[in-house]
Every structure is written in C-alpha cells, then in structure tokens.
Design an enzyme around this catalytic site. Sequence first.
Site, mmCIF file in Angstrom:
data_model
loop_
_atom_site.group_PDB
_atom_site.id
_atom_site.type_symbol
_atom_site.label_atom_id
_atom_site.label_comp_id
_atom_site.label_asym_id
_atom_site.label_seq_id
_atom_site.Cartn_x
_atom_site.Cartn_y
_atom_site.Cartn_z
ATOM 1 C CG ASP A 152 -0.221 -0.119 2.528
ATOM 2 O OD1 ASP A 152 0.797 -0.845 2.604
ATOM 3 O OD2 ASP A 152 -0.655 0.495 3.523
ATOM 4 C CD GLU A 183 3.261 -0.829 7.598
ATOM 5 O OE1 GLU A 183 3.557 -0.661 8.800
ATOM 6 O OE2 GLU A 183 3.381 0.082 6.742
ATOM 7 C CD GLU A 184 2.815 3.185 5.345
ATOM 8 O OE1 GLU A 184 2.748 3.630 6.510
ATOM 9 O OE2 GLU A 184 3.875 3.086 4.711
ATOM 10 C CG HIS A 192 5.854 7.905 6.244
ATOM 11 N ND1 HIS A 192 4.828 7.683 7.148
ATOM 12 C CD2 HIS A 192 6.215 6.683 5.810
ATOM 13 C CE1 HIS A 192 4.596 6.379 7.241
ATOM 14 N NE2 HIS A 192 5.437 5.756 6.428
#
Length: 389
Positions: free
Chosen positions: A80, A138-139, A361
Amino acid sequence: MWNELMTRLENHYQEMVDIRRYLHQYPELSFQEEKTSRYIADTYERLGIPYQTKVGGNGVVATLEGGKPGKKVALRADFDALPISDEKEVPYKSKVPGVMHACGHDGHTATMLVLAKVMKEYQDQLPGTVVFVHQHAEELSPGGAKPIVESGIIEDVDAVFGTHLWSNTPVGVVETSLKEFMAGADRFEITIKGKGGHGAQPHQTKDAIIIGSQVVTSLQNIVSRRIDPLGTAVLTIGTFQSGSTFNIIADTATITGTVRTFDPEIQDLIIKEMEKVIKGVCVGYDAGYDFTYEKGYPPVVNHPEEAALVLKAAEQVPGVEKSQEVVPGMVGEDFSYYILEKPGAFFFTGAKKEDHYYPHHHPMFDIDERALPLAAKTLAQTYKAYQEK
C-alpha cells in the site's frame, strides 16, 4: 543450486526496477489497493504459481511447493501507499494526485515477485514450501496483517520472515534486533469543549485554544516525569486544529497524536496519565472534553534464534557488506502480528540514496534501487538457512 539462484536474482535487477517503477507511478492507498492486488495476482498467474486473492481483504498469497522435503516458510511484503504528493522530478513520479509510495512498499513488492519467479525456476530442487504473503494496508490501522493472520493462511507455516527497504541505512547493510525491534504504535484524539465568543470579550468565553495549549504542554511531562528513565516511550502531538478567524475565540479544539511503547505496563500508565492530565486541565478551566485512545500495532519483537539466523544468513549474501544488530526504533509495523503467532524475524535492508537522502513518509522519498536484489537475496538465503537449521 543456491549460488545459481543468487546469480539469477542479480541478473533480474532491471526487472525488479521496472516493476518497482511501474508500481511507483500507480500507487493506491491502504484498503483501496484493488489494481495493485490484481497486478500481483496476474503475475503469479503467468508464473504458474498457485495463489489466493482477497486474503484478509486485498491480500494475495501464493504458495510454491518445492520438490524436496522441508519446512514451510512464509515471506511477507506489503504493497500500500500513503496520502502524500510525490514531489520528485523523476520519470517514475506518481501519476495519482496526492498518493505516493513514500515508504518503499513498491520495492518490497518488486523484490518478492522476482524472488518468486526465480525460486519457481528451481522448484524441483527447492526444499520445503515457500508462502509469498503480499499484504495490503500496512500504513493504516487496523492494518492488513491481522486479518491475514486471522484468515488462517499461516496456521501451518513454521516461520515468517520479512524485510523493509530502509532509507536511513546504506546499501549493503542488513540490520535487525534479536529482541524488540520496532515499537507499538497507538493513536489518540482529544476534543476540547470550551465556549466561544468575541475576541474583544475573552472574559465571557472558555478559550479552547488556551485550554488545548495547556493540555499539549502538560502531556509532555508524562514521559519526562512519570515514566521510568530506563523505560522507553514517545508521546507526540501531530495536529492541533482550532479557530476560524482572527477575532473569534474558539469554541472547540481537536488534538491528535501518537504514543509509542514496547512495554504494555508503560502503555497502560501513559493512557491513565493522559486521562488525568486532560481532565485536570479541563476541570481547571471549567471546560469539557472527549478523549479517544486507539491501541494500534503491537511492538515488533523478533524471535532471537530467527533474528540471529537472518544476521548470519546475510553474511553469506553477495553484495551485503555488513549485517549488524541495532537498537530498537520507535516506528511501528504490523509485521508484529505474524511473529506473535509464529517464530520469525523482521529486518532492514539498507536502501539509502547517498546523493539526496530523504526519510520515509517524505514527499521526496526515494530508494537506491541497488537494494532490491540484496533484499531478495537475503530473503532467499534466510529461507535456505532456515531449511538447513
């Protein structure tokens, strides 16, 4: 066979790059990864490796049975992306506005797909069974790992391993910890309920910004004054939203943030102390509040024997210059759910771009793609070492 397999993985470097760059251009957010899931499934269809879709949501799990007896080992990669605008000026820049692979999950997927392709070539000589777990979401908590585990897909595996391409670590370095590796990651939201009014008449109001500011300041004392200095914790305020214009005193304020811990007792203490602090400040200002605390991913705590096996295996990988044990970090990962159920370990594969490094990020995030075959080879060598132990 294994030396040939390593060479084959290195020879497929460009294919890994091509897959990674394609996925980088077409990222999808957590729980929305339908096209990416289909791309992964289509790849296994072409490879002739049996697979399942919709595992725990958008997960894809493929199973390759080797021609020789052995253990059943799961390898995991996530796929993702994040709600971040890609600011890099590169040919593979994201084509989806406001969405970006800013954490390397595109690289994880490319690594795993090519690893599966090469292992398929040696299926008759392969000991045991390898389960390729492609995980969605996962995020974003509650994440994809937990429902995949709950689907029963790893019930009969002997161990689970996974890697994360890590932009903080130089290419050629593999890192992990023999115990705690990554922290538990929680989220909280606080709403201050004051009384708004005219900016020229503060005595008739209960200023939510003033009250919220006191809450933010007081919360910082929990870790510094209520947690044992030998313990480990982080309490971070991420957002503070209040007010509408310059001459109006705010009626409400919303504060969000995260708590990171390794110890459940410290986690529970922080929750209790936060409630006391928020309540105390709001009572003092005669204001109301709502406090919501969501326990997120548990800490990633590696199994010592499996983590040591990863470090030893990495030493045998061509191109890996160093494998080392590192201190735990406070970032979170839902790989924790797999190794709560089965023996296993998670490790970092160095992917730092030395010429222009940006952290995970970040809108300019990128990886050194030379790390892709190193990740694949380390996973393969770990699989081999586990079969032989």
